[in-house]
Write an enzyme that holds these catalytic residues in place. Sequence first.
Site, PDB file in Angstrom:
ATOM      1  N   ASP A  22       0.859  -1.190   0.000  1.00 46.03           N
ATOM      2  CA  ASP A  22       0.000   0.000   0.000  1.00 46.03           C
ATOM      3  C   ASP A  22       0.891   1.234   0.000  1.00 46.03           C
ATOM      4  O   ASP A  22       1.605   1.496   0.973  1.00 46.03           O
ATOM      5  CB  ASP A  22      -0.900  -0.023   1.244  1.00 46.03           C
ATOM      6  CG  ASP A  22      -1.892   1.138   1.294  1.00 46.03           C
ATOM      7  OD1 ASP A  22      -1.787   2.041   0.449  1.00 46.03           O
ATOM      8  OD2 ASP A  22      -2.754   1.141   2.187  1.00 46.03           O
ATOM      9  N   ASP A 118      -3.132   2.427  -5.891  1.00 48.23           N
ATOM     10  CA  ASP A 118      -2.021   2.504  -4.950  1.00 48.23           C
ATOM     11  C   ASP A 118      -1.780   1.235  -4.147  1.00 48.23           C
ATOM     12  O   ASP A 118      -0.915   1.202  -3.278  1.00 48.23           O
ATOM     13  CB  ASP A 118      -2.232   3.671  -3.984  1.00 48.23           C
ATOM     14  CG  ASP A 118      -3.586   3.619  -3.288  1.00 48.23           C
ATOM     15  OD1 ASP A 118      -4.467   2.893  -3.762  1.00 48.23           O
ATOM     16  OD2 ASP A 118      -3.762   4.330  -2.285  1.00 48.23           O
ATOM     17  N   GLU A 119      -2.546   0.170  -4.415  1.00 44.78           N
ATOM     18  CA  GLU A 119      -2.392  -1.049  -3.632  1.00 44.78           C
ATOM     19  C   GLU A 119      -2.344  -2.267  -4.556  1.00 44.78           C
ATOM     20  O   GLU A 119      -2.913  -2.257  -5.641  1.00 44.78           O
ATOM     21  CB  GLU A 119      -3.546  -1.220  -2.637  1.00 44.78           C
ATOM     22  CG  GLU A 119      -3.705  -0.065  -1.664  1.00 44.78           C
ATOM     23  CD  GLU A 119      -4.857  -0.280  -0.702  1.00 44.78           C
ATOM     24  OE1 GLU A 119      -4.979  -1.413  -0.164  1.00 44.78           O
ATOM     25  OE2 GLU A 119      -5.647   0.650  -0.476  1.00 44.78           O
TER      26      GLU A 119
END
Length: 425
Positions: A22, A118-119
Amino acid sequence: MNIQNAVDKNKYKHDRIILHSDCNSFYASVECLHNAKIRSKPVAVGGDAENRHGIILAKNEIAKKYNIKTGEAIWQAKQKCPELIVVPPHFELYKRFSKMAKRIYLEYTDRVESFGLDEAWLDITGNSEHSDGFKTACEISRRIKEELGITVSIGVSFNKIFAKFGSDYKKPDAITCITRENYKDIVWNAPASDLLYVGRATKKKLKDIGIYTIGEIANTPLEILRSHLGKWGDLLYGFANGYDSSPVTRFDEHSEVKSIGNSTTTPKDIKTLEDAKIVLYVLCDSVCRRMRQQGFIAKTVCISVRDTKLNTFNRQHTMDDYTNLTAIITKNAYELFKANCRMDIPLRSIGVAVTDFAHEDIPHQINMLVNEERLSQNIELDKTLDRLKQRFGNYVVRPAVLLSDNALSGFNPKDDHIVHPVSYL
């Protein structure tokens, strides 16, 4: 870097080794990276405050110290921190950084499954060169920092749910390992809302039956969870007990599309059915164009509504036949809206989605109760309008209903839509 409960690779060599990475404060971190003048200041990425899209989308670590929260109004955030710098989002830039991060992940495994920009989950099970989850997490963390200039928090575990929990457990720039020996001490003591997919509504339902922690979810009889949560009871029970065995998909696999949708926060409160009809038409037009572009027809229409007190509800309706016609989807969405929304509280956002897909090339069953000639004409009309909008822009042809309020109809959800990678469900 914070290190929590490093794993003994010999004791867990028979387990899957799942990482969840993350990127910390991703949007804000990228903005600060590209603008040296704001790096040492409280920064947030936000929508257009003048057009009511003025909410905090992301914030940097400095802004977090002022208790600024994602989703709150910009004016509220500035009351907490008058010197807060709010910058508009630059999604193309974020997508570029996301691709660079994915390229690093792919050097360790081809099983990389995105969860937003973003992960991502990584499955390194059976990789002889990178078989140590903790060591691999440390190496990835270092490379992201050195090569991209941002930090990540990484969870390491034997399933996707606990790996995701681990990446959220300590931030920023942290690594947390959740093992079969320690998960009851770490995961079960956490609030129920820390479990993936326990949102505000589910949290309230759990609270109503006296469940406050993930451990209490895990130890509640399944029949009780089912009676209050339906199918979600089974899902959350499995998540809390570590039973998740869902695979991490390969990066080049195209996961099955499960829904197509758009939503919007309107520039003014929606107080009448006519206002709602305008917004629904724009959303349905976008959803249907995207369906036709991908060759889908759908049978289920879903709406989501949020009022000015931030209460939210979702409803869905399954139609008799599959379709991607804008007029039919709009009619069903509007009827669903009228049947479920009393309009006693003004609305601030509406969403429309379709699901239960089939391919548009499947044989069509003729219905004696339907004017098949008119149906064929409408199909060709939608395709013609799609071509016109593709060539001359979204506003080249508009129905009269949208001309009555340009403030509500003057947005383009199809072109503005950011397609995020496939999520867990």
